[in-house]
Structures are given as structure tokens and as C-alpha cells.
Design an enzyme around this catalytic site. Structure first.
Site, PDB file in Angstrom:
ATOM      1  N   HIS A  26       0.927  -1.428  -0.196  1.00 21.20           N
ATOM      2  CA  HIS A  26       0.210  -0.086   0.394  1.00 21.20           C
ATOM      3  C   HIS A  26       0.797   0.947   0.217  1.00 21.20           C
ATOM      4  O   HIS A  26       0.698   1.892  -0.574  1.00 21.20           O
ATOM      5  CB  HIS A  26      -1.106  -0.064   1.437  1.00 21.20           C
TER       6      HIS A  26
ATOM      7  N   HIS B 153       7.672  -2.026   1.716  1.00 22.32           N
ATOM      8  CA  HIS B 153       7.182  -0.448   2.251  1.00 22.32           C
ATOM      9  C   HIS B 153       8.599  -0.074   2.096  1.00 22.32           C
ATOM     10  O   HIS B 153       8.503   0.808   1.128  1.00 22.32           O
ATOM     11  CB  HIS B 153       6.385  -0.083   3.397  1.00 22.32           C
TER      12      HIS B 153
END
Ligand code: BG6
Length: 480
Positions: free
Chosen positions: A176, A238
Site C-alpha cells: 500500500h 514498504h
């Protein structure tokens, strides 16, 4: 006019991810009028829940206009069934099909499957989708989210099993962070501005630090977290994504494959991470005792050595970066919530001013919160004095862009999956290299049972992490 309907099937619809991320993102798309005019949203999970209770649950996660909320809730359906029974999926298929026929019998029906489920059932659910739920008239796409295994072997196994069920073009692996506005801005900042590119290398930069800080602990997620630890939870995905966008060479085009090719090339230049260039930490209760220790969280063994903080130095062996350190830091239960990239430039060849007056130029990209890009500069202090002051060229999004309404990362990603755009998703070989980088380090840490350094809840993290940065040339400047 849409000549295709869209059915979104959320698997694991009664869970937390669905409530906190998936449905709110779908709602935002709905508010922006970005869902096709015929959209059906079907939730599936094991729990028996009345549709009215399910809607109440989902409504808790939605913000905004009540009337619109009601309209959105009217699109929702829920069905409960087992994850490992073909019969259950066949039954579910009949319901979806009937709804599609009712809503739009003459168009093709696209189906987007969102797996908001734990990794232990990725495969059985995929088999269920494959065996019973694929669209017969339109496309079928599947969104999955980490953890994609816990090391190279398990990740390859998963990739292999998923690869037998779905084509790569139909799989959308979410990280994300790629959906965040400032992460997407990295490419524009680097490649659309004449002033940065000539400086973007070890010749002018002395270190790049990528920091992820959270001011909350694991808070009930301890059972999951303890199986993974912060390196797998945040750094392997991430932070590595951010690193590859900061450090990669310019891609041939903006096409998804061209960009991913450059990222993979960069990742392959990362040298093995050395254990003595890593700091691990685990948070303990603060002095007030108000905040618990990590090992107080449910599901965490009292003697757990799982790190909740990690800092590591990365060396990239290519002409642009050889010899210049990248310092990645991430942790939970720290003094603030902040994710940023900090590019520290070399000292200028200074013969005019006193050395101690010359602090380093830094380009900071604040990913969250308070999206911003700023450049630390030295200026003459205004007035009669002849001293130097550190100032900033400050591009703060809230000030610069009126009525800023940044989409949530999941909103952007779901929209891209609907469009079939892979740009912001993780490709299978990219995931594989990421595990190649981290698996030897994780094995070493686990085999040697390396003890994490305790740090207090709400502090800056383990002291050794600051020392590590210093050792690799990072100079703390004012305002840091
Ligand atoms: C998730 C991790 O992937 O990212 C969580 O599993 C972490 O542990 C979260 O809290 C952070 O996301 P964000 O968008 O809040 O920075």
C-alpha cells in the site's frame, strides 16, 4: 456509458482489513463517481452475520455524507460460507450470477476479487475462486496483500501455487506504500526537475535515510506480528519499495514493466546486509507504566526476541551509488508517527565561512503525515549581523494545494486494479529479489537468537541506531 458491470468480491469481509481499508476505499471511489454505474459488492466470510448487522459494521468505517453512505450500503451483499469447500463456492457463484443478471443482464460482468484474508488460507481461497467464481463474460482479477510468505522458500512456494491458479496479469499484489501520494511523487520529483538529477548520486550526496516511525505499539496484533517482526512487516516491503524508487535509474518509459525492470535491476545491486550494520530493538513500558511492553501484548510470548524496531545499512553496488550508505530505519512505539526520505548532501568545498556554521543541505520528502518536500538551505541571517542561518525552501502540501483531498492508498490501488494498471503493484520477480535480500539476514538473526535492544515506548528508539547513522556519516542538523 459502461458496457460492463463490476462485481467486487471481498473475501474475508467480516475482518479488520475489510472494515478499515477495503470498504472505506470502495466508498471513496463511489463518492468520487469512479465505480462503474452497475457495481455490485459482495462480501464473503465464514461468520454468519445478518446483512443488516454487516452493514452496520461496515458503516462504522465510513466517513462522510449520510445519504451517500446509505446509497453505498445499498450496494452491499454478504454471504457466509466455508473457505475450503467447493460446494460453498458453487452456491456463492449462483448468488453472484443471479445478482448480476438482475442488475444488468445484457452486459459483460467483470469480477474483482479482494483477498482480505490471512495468508494461511490464500491458496484454498484461490482454488475456490478458480474453481467456481471466475467471470464467464468479462475479466477476473485478484488483489492480494502481504505477507507473501516469510522467507524466500515460503514466498516462492506461494508464488508457485498462485501462479498455477492465476496469470500474472490478473494478479495485483498490494504494497500500500506504492499507493501513497508522496511515494508516487518520487518519480516526478527526480525525473521532471532539472535541478535534482545532476546531484542525484554519491558524488554529491553523503547518505540517504528512509525512516518509518509509528507512535503506537502492536496493540492486539501481537499474535500476527510476533511471527513476522518489523523487518518482514515494514522494511522488506514498504521501505524497500521507497528505496528502489529513490535509487533506481530512469526507466525507459512510464510503462509498468519498464519501471519494475529498473526497480529489480537496482534491488539486484544491493549487497548482502551485514549483521554488524543492523540494530534491532524491542519496546518496553515507559516510566509512567501507561504504555505496555511489547511482550505484554496478547499472543506475544514473554521471552519473545522479535524486533519491533530495526535499522540497517544498505550498500548498492552500481556506478551511481557505490560507497554511499542508505540507512533504513523503522519502528513501532516511538516518539512520533512519521515516514520520510532524507537526502543529506556533502559539505560544500568551503573556504569562505567557518566550518561549524555550514550545516548540510538536506532534501526531505515527508511521506506522512503532513505531506511535504523541503530543502534545507543556508542563508545570511537578515539584519546587521553577519551570521548564517539554516532555513528551508518548504513545499508543504496543505499550504500549496487548496482543498487538498488526497486519496487513501487503497482507494488509488483498487481503482488501478479496476483499470488493469499494474504500475503500482508488486511484480513476482520483484518480490523474489526482495526476499533474496532479506532472507540471509533474517536467518542469521533467528539462528543466533540476536537479542533486541530495549527502548522505551514513546522514545526515539534504541540508542545504537543513532550511533549507526553517525558511523555512516549522517550528521544531525538543527531541526531534526
Ligand atoms: C502495514 C504493517 O503493512 O503497514 C503495519 O503491517 C503498519 O504494521 C502499517 O502499521 C503502516 O501503514 P501506514 O499506511 O499507516 O503507514
Amino acid at each position: 456509458p459502461d458496457n460492463r458491470s463490476l462485481t467486487v468480491v471481498v473475501l474475508g469481509a467480516s475482518g479488520d482489513l475489510a472494515k478499515k481499508k477495503t470498504y472505506p476505499a470502495l466508498f471513496s471511489l463511489f463518492l468520487r463517481d469512479l465505480l462503474p454505474s452497475t457495481t455490485i459488492i459482495y462480501g464473503y466470510a465464514r461468520s454468519h452475520i445478518e446483512i443488516s448487522d454487516f452493514k452496520k459494521r461496515i458503516a462504522q468505517g465510513l466517513k462522510g455524507n449520510e445519504e451517500k453512505k446509505q446509497e453505498f450500503l445499498n450496494l452491499l451483499h454478504y454471504h457466509s460460507g466455508q473457505y475450503d469447500e467447493k460446494k460453498a463456492y458453487d452456491e456463492f457463484e449462483k448468488l453472484i450470477d443471479a445478482e448480476e443478471q438482475k442488475k444488468a443482464s445484457s452486459v459483460a460482468h467483470n469480477r474483482l476479487f479482494y483477498m482480505a484474508i490471512p495468508p494461511s488460507i490464500f491458496i484454498e481461497v484461490s482454488i475456490g475462486i478458480q474453481g467456481s467464481l471466475l467471470s464467464k463474460s468479462g475479466w477476473s482479477r485478484v488483489i492480494v496483500e502481504k505477507p507473501f510468505g516469510r522467507d524466500l522458500t515460503t514466498s516462492r512456494q506461494l508464488a508457485n501455487d498462485l501462479g498455477k491458479l492465476f496469470k500474472e496479469k490478473d494478479l495485483f499484489r498490494i504494497d500500500h506504500y506504492l499507493g501513497k501520494e508522496m511515494v508516487q511523487n518520487l518519480m516526478v520529483l527526480r525525473f521532471a526537475n532539472a535541478v535534482f538529477e545532476p546531484l542525484w548520486s554519491k558524488s554529491h550526496i553523503s547518505s540517504i535515510t528512509i525512516t518509518f516511525k509509528e507512535d503506537i505499539g502492536t496493540e492486539g496484533r501481537g499474535g500476527y506480528f510476533d511471527q513476522f517482526g518489523i523487518i518482514r512487516d515494514v522494511m522488506q516491503n514498504h521501505l524497500l519499495q521507497v528505496l528502489s524508487l529513490v535509487a533506481m535509474e530512469p526507466p525507459v518509459s512510464l510503462n509498468a514493466d519498464d519501471i519494475t525492470n529498473e526497480k529489480v535491476k537496482l534491488l539486484r545491486c544491493i549487497q548482502p546486509i551485514k549483521l554488524d550494520e543492523v540494530v534491532l530493538g524491542q519496546y518496553v513500558s515507559d516510566d509512567s507504566g501507561k504504555h505496555p511492553s511489547y511482550t505484554d501484548d496478547d499472543g506475544v510470548p514473554k521471552d519473545s526476541v522479535t524486533p519491533t524496531y530495526a535499522a540497517a545499512v544498505f550498500h548498492i553496488n552500481n556506478p551511481r551509488w557505490r560507497g554511499m550508505p542508505f540507512i533504513l530505519k523503522c519502528g513501532k512505539a516511538l516518539d512520533e508517527r512519521k515516514t520520510e526520505v532524507r537526502i543529506q548532501f556533502k559539505r560544500p568545498d568551503n573556504f569562505l565561512f567557518r566550518d561549524e556554521e555550514i550545516s548540510r543541505n538536506e532534501l526531505v520528502m515527508r511521506i506522512q503525515p503532513g505531506e511535504a518536500v523541503y530543502l534545507k538551505l543556508l542563508t545570511k541571517k537578515p539584519g546587521l549581523e553577519n551570521s548564517i542561518e539554516q532555513t528551508e525552501l518548504d513545499l508543504s502540501y496543505r499550504h500549496r494545494f487548496e482543498n487538498l483531498d488526497l486519496p487513501d492508498a487503497y482507494e488509488r490501488l483498487i481503482l488501478d486494479a479496476i483499470k488493469g494498471d499494474h504500475n503500482l503493484f508488486v511484480r513476482d520477480d520483484e518480490l523474489d529479489v526482495a526476499w533474496q535480500i532479506f532472507t540471509p539476514l533474517l536467518e542469521q538473526i533467528e539462528n543466533l537468537k540476536v537479542q533486541p535492544e530495549p527502548y522505551k515506548f514513546g522514545s526515539r528508539g534504541p540508542k545504537s541506531a543513532d550511533e549507526l547513522s553517525k558511523k555512516f556519516g549522517f550528521v544531525r542538523s538543527l531541526g531534526y
